[in-house]
Design an enzyme around this catalytic site. Structure first.
Site, short mmCIF file in Angstrom:
data_model
loop_
_atom_site.label_atom_id
_atom_site.label_comp_id
_atom_site.label_asym_id
_atom_site.label_seq_id
_atom_site.Cartn_x
_atom_site.Cartn_y
_atom_site.Cartn_z
N PRO A 95 -4.31 -0.13 18.68
CA PRO A 95 -4.10 -0.53 17.28
C PRO A 95 -4.22 0.61 16.28
CG PRO A 95 -6.27 -1.21 18.04
CD PRO A 95 -5.55 -0.68 19.25
N LYS A 133 0.96 -0.44 15.12
CA LYS A 133 2.33 -0.58 15.61
C LYS A 133 2.58 -1.84 16.44
CE LYS A 133 3.95 2.99 13.71
NZ LYS A 133 3.96 2.56 12.33
N HIS A 173 0.84 -1.19 0.00
CA HIS A 173 0.00 0.00 0.00
C HIS A 173 0.88 1.24 0.00
CE1 HIS A 173 -4.24 -1.45 1.34
NE2 HIS A 173 -3.68 -2.29 0.49
N TYR A 184 -9.25 5.54 7.76
CA TYR A 184 -9.42 5.88 9.17
C TYR A 184 -10.48 6.98 9.22
CZ TYR A 184 -5.11 3.33 10.24
OH TYR A 184 -4.16 2.35 10.38
N TYR A 187 4.01 6.36 10.25
CA TYR A 187 3.16 5.24 9.89
C TYR A 187 3.95 4.13 9.20
CZ TYR A 187 -1.23 2.90 8.68
OH TYR A 187 -2.25 1.99 8.60
#
Length: 389
Positions: free
Chosen positions: A292, A296, A72, A200, A384
Site C-alpha cells: 500500500p 496503487k 489533495h 509518509y 503517485y
C-alpha cells in the site's frame, strides 16, 4: 441463466466493470461470496488517482465523491524532522482525491441498484468451466441451489484468494512475488487528521503514515513485524509509536483518541501472468497485489477495468476482438510500472530486519535528494498521481 459477462467478485473493481458494461448495453451477472454488509465493512485504500476519478465519473458514480471527497495537491515525506513536500499540482498540473474505498463501493452499489443490475451475494462453490472454449459457463451454489450461467466472457475480479486465477492451469501461469518481512498496523479514529496532506514518515523508529478519510476521521499506520498480533497493540501503545515516528512539529498538534478499527495488513508484491485464459480475464487483486505504500491497489484495479471494459464492449456489441486480444499486454505494461513504483516507495521508507547502517543512510540520502531535486520530485509526483492510460 444466461448473460454476456459473468463477473466473479462484488468488490469495487467488479462493480465498476458491471456498471460500465451495463451502461453500454452489455448484460452482466455479478457473483459475490459474501454479503453486501461484509463487502462494505472492508477498510481499504483512500487515495484515488485522477484516472480513477475520471472512470468513476464516466460510470455515473462521481457526484458524491465530488461533493464529499478531498482533492489533495501534494503530500509530505519526512525523515525525523526533515519534511519535504511533493507538490503534485505544481509538478504535474494534476491532483489526487482522498475518498475511501468503502465510499466508492457504496456509490457503486447504489448505481447498480438504480439500473437493476443482477448481483448475487453469498454465492459458494464457484467453478469456471470451459474458459478456453467459445462457450464458457459458471456453476455455483446460491440459496442452497446449484445454478449455472452460460456467458460469452468471464471477468475474474475475486481477489488474491478467489477461484479465477486458479482456473488458469498451473503449468500455464508465471507468478512473481516479493514478500516483505513486515506489515502495517492501521487504525481508524474519530479525530481530526494530523496534517492537511498525507505524511509518509521515515524515522529511527520505523515507518509511519498519517492519512485521513475526512475532517473528523483519521487513518494512521505504523510498521510492525509480521509476528505481531493486533491484541498486543493497545491504543496507547499505538499512539506512542506513531508520535515517535512523525516530525516534532506535527506531533505538537496531533489529536489522539480511541480507535474504532484496528488491523494488521501484510505487505507483498505479486503479479500472475497471463491475465487472459481463453474467455476468462483477470482483474485487480486476482492478478496482482501491491504494497500500500504507493497507494496503487484500487487504482491499478481500475486501470485494468478501463482496458477490459472497452475491449468487452467492442467484442460483445461489434464482434471486434482486437481489444480482448490486446488486454493482457496493455494492462501488464502499466501493472509492472506501478509495481516498480510501489516497490521503490516501500524500499525507500521501511526498515528491513537485519539491515546494516548503510540502508538507513540510503533512506536519508534519498529524501535529501528529493528535497534538492525538482526532477526527482516530478518523477515521484508523476507516478503517485497515476501514469496515463
Amino acid at each position: 441463466m444466461k448473460t454476456d459477462v459473468v463477473i466473479i467478485g462484488g468488490g469495487p473493481s467488479g462493480l465498476l466493470l458491471s456498471q460500465l458494461l451495463n451502461r453500454a448495453g452489455v448484460a452482466t451477472i455479478v457473483l459475490e461470496r459474501t454479503g453486501r454488509a461484509r463487502v462494505l465493512s472492508r477498510i481499504r485504500a483512500g487515495v484515488l488517482e485522477q484516472g480513477t476519478v475520471r472512470m468513476l465519473q464516466e460510470a455515473g458514480v462521481g457526484e458524491r465523491m465530488a461533493r464529499e471527497g478531498h482533492p489533495h495537491e501534494g503530500c509530505i515525506f519526512s525523515d525525523d524532522d526533515l519534511m519535504v513536500r511533493i507538490d503534485f499540482k505544481e509538478l504535474t498540473g494534476k491532483t489526487v482525491m482522498v475518498y475511501g474505498q468503502t465510499e466508492v463501493t457504496t456509490d457503486l452499489y447504489a448505481a447498480q441498484d438504480a439500473i437493476g443490475a443482477t448481483i448475487l451475494h453469498e454465492v459458494a462453490d464457484v467453478v469456471i468451466c470451459d474458459a478456453d472454449s467459445d462457450a464458457p459457463f459458471v456453476t455455483f451454489t446460491h440459496e442452497g441451489v446449484q445454478k449455472r450461467i452460460d456467458c460469452a466472457y468471464v471477468a475474474g475480479c475475486d481477489g488474491f484468494h478467489g477461484v479465477s486465477r486458479k482456473t488458469i492451469p498451473q503449468d500455464r501461469r508465471r507468478e512473481f512475488e516479493r514478500v516483505y518481512p513486515f506489515g502495517w498496523l492501521g487504525i481508524l479514529s474519530r479525530t481530526p487528521p494530523a496534517h492537511e496532506e498525507l505524511i509518509y514518515a521515515n524515522s529511527a523508529n520505523g515507518f509511519a503514515l498519517a492519512s485521513m478519510r475526512n475532517e473528523m476521521l483519521s487513518r494512521y499506520y505504523v510498521q510492525v513485524p509480521l509476528t505481531d498480533k493486533v491484541e498486543e497493540w493497545s491504543d496507547d501503545r499505538f499512539w506512542e509509536r506513531l508520535t515517535s515516528c512523525l516530525p516534532g512539529d506535527v506531533v505538537k498538534t496531533l489529536v489522539t483518541g480511541p480507535s474504532i478499527e484496528k488491523s494488521i495488513a501484510p505487505l507483498r508484491s505479486f503479479v500472475s501472468e497471463p491475465l487472459r485464459w481463453g474467455r476468462l480475464f483477470l482483474v485487480g487483486d486476482a492478478a496482482h497485489i501491491v504494497p500500500p505504500t504507493g497507494a496503487k491497489g484500487l487504482n491499478l484495479a481500475v486501470s485494468d477495468v478501463f482496458y477490459l471494459h472497452e475491449a468487452l464492449i467492442a467484442a460483445v456489441k461489434q464482434g471486434d476482438t482486437r481489444g480482448i486480444d490486446g488486454y493482457a499486454a496493455r494492462a501488464l505494461a502499466r501493472i509492472w510500472k506501478a509495481m516498480r513504483f510501489s516497490w521503490s516507495m516501500t524500499t525507500m521508507l521501511h526498515h528491513f530486519e537485519g539491515e546494516d547502517g548503510f540502508a538507513g543512510q540510503m533512506r536519508k540520502a534519498t529524501l535529501l535528494h528529493l528535497s534538492q531535486s525538482e526532477t526527482a520530485r516530478r518523477d515521484l509526483a508523476e507516478n503517485y498521481i497515476g501514469l496515463p492510460y
